[in-house]
Design an enzyme around this catalytic site. Structure first.
Site, PDB file in Angstrom:
ATOM      1  CB  CYS A  51      12.868  -0.436  -8.206  1.00 51.01           C
ATOM      2  SG  CYS A  51      12.507  -2.091  -7.470  1.00 51.01           S
ATOM      3  CG  HIS A  76      13.893  -2.269 -12.352  1.00 51.05           C
ATOM      4  ND1 HIS A  76      14.988  -1.721 -12.060  1.00 51.05           N
ATOM      5  CD2 HIS A  76      13.342  -2.967 -11.600  1.00 51.05           C
ATOM      6  CE1 HIS A  76      15.179  -2.235 -10.625  1.00 51.05           C
ATOM      7  NE2 HIS A  76      14.039  -2.794 -10.438  1.00 51.05           N
ATOM      8  CD  GLU A  84      16.419  -0.026 -14.614  1.00 48.28           C
ATOM      9  OE1 GLU A  84      16.751  -0.863 -13.733  1.00 48.28           O
ATOM     10  OE2 GLU A  84      15.591   0.635 -14.341  1.00 48.28           O
TER      11      GLU A  84
END
Length: 224
Positions: A110, A205, A207
């Protein structure tokens, strides 16, 4: 050993404590571990020490976070651009430069992808209307499409849904960068750099999701 950049929060609270803290959402180290790596937090420090820090690591992840200061790419702030995080910008740009100089695997997530683009002379779109996840603190989901022949396409060969939260994106690509995935509205969603062992960025993202393909390839490239 994968170093992940973090940010400083002036007044964090936990238990009976309230004080300055170096913070990182737990999804980042969790993703590194699930992909086979060991995670180390890299709080903002003296940019001059970045080469020494990077020399002790096998790879570097530049995490998501606040907007990059527009002055870094020669622009005036848009009314919707957030306040500058100059200390973090300086530290993470130094980490990027050190990783590139040492040919260490480097992944930008990002903001990290945006900062990689800026480090290589590119620019950013400071605000997008109507793109998913543009409301602060709210994650959206959308599909990204890989560009055939790129590293990303070799890892994720078809359209894939990703979690996203951003209101800025890559505009002019930095020197040597190739766009390797796009959103339906044309937003650059992934970039990669030829001529290095492993350098790439993703706008979303990872994660926040279960998929580890990009991070696992990054960890493989970083493994001594």
């Amino acid at each position: 050993m994968i170093g992940i950049s973090t940010y400083l929060e002036g007044s964090a609270a936990w238990g009976q404590w309230r004080m300055e803290a170096a913070l990182l959402p737990v999804g980042y180290p969790s993703l590194v571990r699930r992909a086979g790596g060991l995670a180390a937090m890299l709080p903002p420090g003296d940019p001059a020490t970045a080469p020494e820090v990077v020399a002790r690591l096998d790879g570097v992840v530049i995490a998501g976070g606040p907007d990059v200061e527009p002055a870094r790419y020669g622009a005036r702030p848009h009314p919707r651009t957030g306040p500058p995080a100059r200390e973090r910008d300086a530290w993470e740009l130094a980490l990027i430069d050190a990783a590139l100089d040492a040919d260490k695997p480097l992944l930008g997530i990002c903001r990290g992808m945006q900062l990689l683009n800026v480090a290589l002379g590119g620019s950013l779109v400071q605000h997008m209307e109507g793109h998913v996840g543009e409301v602060a603190g709210e994650f959206g989901a959308h599909t990204v499409t890989p560009l055939p022949g790129t590293r990303y396409a070799s890892l994720v060969p078809g359209e894939f849904g990703v979690p996203s939260q951003h209101h800025q994106s890559v505009d002019r690509l930095g020197a040597g960068l190739t766009a390797s995935a796009f959103a339906a509205d044309g937003t650059v969603e992934a970039v990669e750099l030829a001529g290095k062992r492993w350098v790439a960025g993703v706008q979303w993202h990872p994660e926040m999701a279960d998929d580890t393909r990009v991070m696992a390839d990054f960890v493989r490239a970083a493994t001594p």
